[in-house]
Design a protein around this motif. Sequence first.
Motif: not given
Lengths: 340, 340, 340, 340
Positions: B21, B25, B36, B45, B48, B54-56
């Motif tokens: 991640a 990024h 993610i 979370k 992220a 960026c959602r989870t």
Amino acid sequence: MTEQDLRVGLVGAGKMGADHARRLHERVSNAKLVAIGDPDLDRAKRAASGIEGCRTHGDPAEVISTSDVDAVVLATPGATHEPLLLAAIERGIPVLCEKPLTPDSKSALRVVEAEQAAGRRLVQVGFMRRFDPEYRELKRLLDAGDFGRALLMHCAHRNPSTPPGFTDEMMVFDSAVHEFDTTRWLLDEEIAAITVRHPRRSATAPEGLRDPKLITIESTGGVVVDVELFVNCGFGYQVRCEAVCERGTALVGGSAGMFSHTEGRWGGDVTKDFRDRFMQAFDLEFQRWVHAARGGGIDGASAWDGYAAAAVCEAGLAALADDCRTEVDMIAKPDFYSTS
Amino acid sequence: MTEQDLRVGLVGAGKMGADHARRLHERVSNAKLVAIGDPDLDRAKRAASGIEGCRTHGDPAEVISTSDVDAVVLATPGATHEPLLLAAIERGIPVLCEKPLTPDSKSALRVVEAEQAAGRRLVQVGFMRRFDPEYRELKRLLDAGDFGRALLMHCAHRNPSTPPGFTDEMMVFDSAVHEFDTTRWLLDEEIAAITVRHPRRSATAPEGLRDPKLITIESTGGVVVDVELFVNCGFGYQVRCEAVCERGTALVGGSAGMFSHTEGRWGGDVTKDFRDRFMQAFDLEFQRWVHAARGGGIDGASAWDGYAAAAVCEAGLAALADDCRTEVDMIAKPDFYSTS
Amino acid sequence: MTEQDLRVGLVGAGKMGADHARRLHERVSNAKLVAIGDPDLDRAKRAASGIEGCRTHGDPAEVISTSDVDAVVLATPGATHEPLLLAAIERGIPVLCEKPLTPDSKSALRVVEAEQAAGRRLVQVGFMRRFDPEYRELKRLLDAGDFGRALLMHCAHRNPSTPPGFTDEMMVFDSAVHEFDTTRWLLDEEIAAITVRHPRRSATAPEGLRDPKLITIESTGGVVVDVELFVNCGFGYQVRCEAVCERGTALVGGSAGMFSHTEGRWGGDVTKDFRDRFMQAFDLEFQRWVHAARGGGIDGASAWDGYAAAAVCEAGLAALADDCRTEVDMIAKPDFYSTS
Amino acid sequence: MTEQDLRVGLVGAGKMGADHARRLHERVSNAKLVAIGDPDLDRAKRAASGIEGCRTHGDPAEVISTSDVDAVVLATPGATHEPLLLAAIERGIPVLCEKPLTPDSKSALRVVEAEQAAGRRLVQVGFMRRFDPEYRELKRLLDAGDFGRALLMHCAHRNPSTPPGFTDEMMVFDSAVHEFDTTRWLLDEEIAAITVRHPRRSATAPEGLRDPKLITIESTGGVVVDVELFVNCGFGYQVRCEAVCERGTALVGGSAGMFSHTEGRWGGDVTKDFRDRFMQAFDLEFQRWVHAARGGGIDGASAWDGYAAAAVCEAGLAALADDCRTEVDMIAKPDFYSTS
């Protein structure tokens, strides 16, 4: 120990013998080369030229039997060794015998038995790597246990090319035998089994030779040693040994010497042959042997080590034929050889 | 190739996933981490956090099925891979899958078949060593044939220590698998057979683990590769590979970095772990994968490579159990994978 | 810090500028190359080709003045830098300026003053060695004081050959300037004096060039640094620095990479040019600069560092002419630059 | 050349003398140590113990005057050398004189003149580095011109620590003198000028000693040689020399020996002292001298080399005092010494 110079007789005046004549005459202290014997008397004379007081014999046995010879260096082919060694043992004089002790373990055992009967260790086998400063440093490390016990060893033994007539068997008896001895010496264990593997042949190998080989040997204590034998590698002579221990590894024979940058490359020269690589080891071996021989003894690989090497070579020969793991067949070590 | 940034979904937010991640990024161009997924939503979370947009997801499958995800990075345990890979293949999006492809060759073959049915190579296996600059240099040398053909390779794979619960099987499936892949890749040959040998156990090995091991693999073309696996060597993380060719040898992974003299020693530091050693390789792998994935493809080890690695691991498992040479059982390479 | 990609304008599309365009487009995260300016518009267009959404300008100043450019990379010759830097400072946008900051210390000081007047450090000078992993490791060691204080440094800076028209002055301003900066950065001290010595000329030096040179610089704290400059050494590009401290020495830039044995030699390849050697450093420099610039700042050598380098170069020029030790004439460091 | 062993007399039985006694007795061929002289007769007796036929003298001059001494090794302090050397020259016997020849160039010149008057080179100065295998390899390379002409040399000479009473002057006369000699020998040029610089003092230096120093010497042909002298470096004894030539560089004295990985580090041991580092060089020096002395001559640095070294040391002393470049003041080389 006598304070007189050791009077040395040399048997064998070939390339190696002639080298040893120079060594004894020019670089070894407390020794005097008094006789050189070779069936080829001319060769003996060439080797003796310029060495005052050094006589020559066409019969090698005469060198050993003459009373003014205190100790003998044996540099003839292995097949001739047994009677010469037995003669020296009978006379009770120290012998530094170029490897192999004899061509097979049965005859080697006879030498071992004769020596035991004589009651004194007189025969030293010329495994010169035991005198190489780096190998000795590795031996010291393993003996001290600085990194714990050895578990694995990785060896490489590379020659630029082979002389005509070099065979698979010679790769075991003449080349790998050095790794057999250094392994036994470094670990202070015998070798229990041997495996030979053949990767694809190098295009640089002469017809009939399966070069390179990957030999694996196992010590009685369970150390596994892989040995790359590559005798037509082209780039030089290189002998390398890395011991992998419980808390560290140690490598000898890595790249050394003058370091340069030129023509887009950094690096240095690979040694060209074993004389170049082990010159200092040979000199030290001879100097220490002379000191020991003046006291009537030896200081290096014993007849037992010569026998053990022969036994491993024979197992190697079987492994070579069958492409399978072969156990080494040898007698138990006599007490006579129990102290190093 | 689209000129838009690649919208990447990451499945798995453990240690490796969280690393990826950050990588995506902070250090990878032309990509945007948009989702993610991890069954442990909190972990997702945390991974992220600080990554805008960026959602989870608590359900990993959702990451793959969402239409705004152009490509997927899979960093969950191997046992979970198969359905996720099949879903990505069905959606027709590229996947960078951390090794192993799947836990066994049978399931790996199903992925291979699904991919063939889909008609396009979408699955890349994360064998990051293929992106290490030194390994690439060795690959270049072997491909060019500068030193002739490879005959032997000597590898060492050393870890400072193992986590709790590490087993003999994991030494094959998690550690040696990298040597299986690099061997196949460097030689462009499959692996035909494998042998496992056990030297005496290191005192540093946890109970139940036979560490170190000496594994020998043979390529279909007859190259023999010995691999020292020593996962409790204590001194650091080290991966080394020396190819012995007909006219020269080449070593990668030798000692490198800042060189110092202090406290009676010359030398440098050994890298501490694989992240430290292969950081640059991971970054390059991701960057190149992003570029390829924007064009809808892959650039690295394929699903076939994942299957082949699994087949060698299974032969290794048998060799481990029986302490004997085991031949690798695998299907012939489909034409679909014939061009690299 | 904004979470949007940094919109970068590039000024200068020569060899270095074109490299940076590729770097920004292909390997740097969180940045988008939106404009390239070069008086040679064709060259700008070639550099922009394949980069979607990247426009070109024949007037470099336009790149800086356009509102959608968040930050600028300056890769034009040093003589053009001053007005462009002042414009960027006026607009309040970060600039990554290839060295030199400006061609002389007087103009460099004007940039320094403008930046101070603006109240914010916006100008970073592209001394990429500060981002080389080995140099960073050396910096860490010196900062931590592991080996005590630095006393001496030995540097070598070697190029295979010089382009036509290369002069003695360029050996100071273009080559040695890197050693001036790394010395200042590693020691966190200014340079107080410089001496230039000329050994006999190399036959490989073009007419009129006194190559090699041996430059000695002294830090304000008394560290003496010798620098071999040899820009027609033939064998490759090599940059080496050894710090000699009270309890140890540390060397960066030693020989690295794949190691081989072939044709009688052991060793490896020397890197061919500075791009090859410092590729990773450039990439890291850009990535870190993008992260800093998104927050409105810099992360590397400052305008002050650019000024100081210019002042040392000017002393070097005097030392070159007079063949004697010359003290560096520079203003005291403003508080504005006191924290690194 | 006589074929008899050379009967050697040793003058001086301190640490160095006692070492040489062992060397002559145990490791040098064709020589016999027959007498040891030292004003401290007990010390002479200790050095002679165990050497059959070696008598001792409380008056060093007696060793030289006795008719059964064919050649002399001089290992007393430099201040005592002149009369002993003149006596040996008068008797016409070869002398191997530990450096310095004499404490100053004026007295050295008297020895040079006496030798010329005697018409034969009898005095050899014990600059043992000339016999180190790596230095000899470098000499061969420079003589052959493989890399073109030498332009620069970078040397480092590091000792772990100094004995009590060690002074700045001794850093020049006892330490740097070796670099003066190797430079003259490697380049086959005289030294024209010398500069001494003082970086900040190491905290490890005893009070009153300005350690380290950076000495620069210039050959008559324009080669510039920088020498780091750091005699309290702590980590070991290290002597390094890199010649920078027109088409390549060559380094001797780089890190060597057994290579290990342990405790997070790779590397090896630094040699502890000069005996450890130059043991082989001393042995070779003695062996070659014995061979030459049996023919009535020398094989190594001559009295002229001893005089030249003294002249450079004196210029170094002036440079030390004034912190400026000092030209070396010496007579033109007599024809008598023109052939090496």
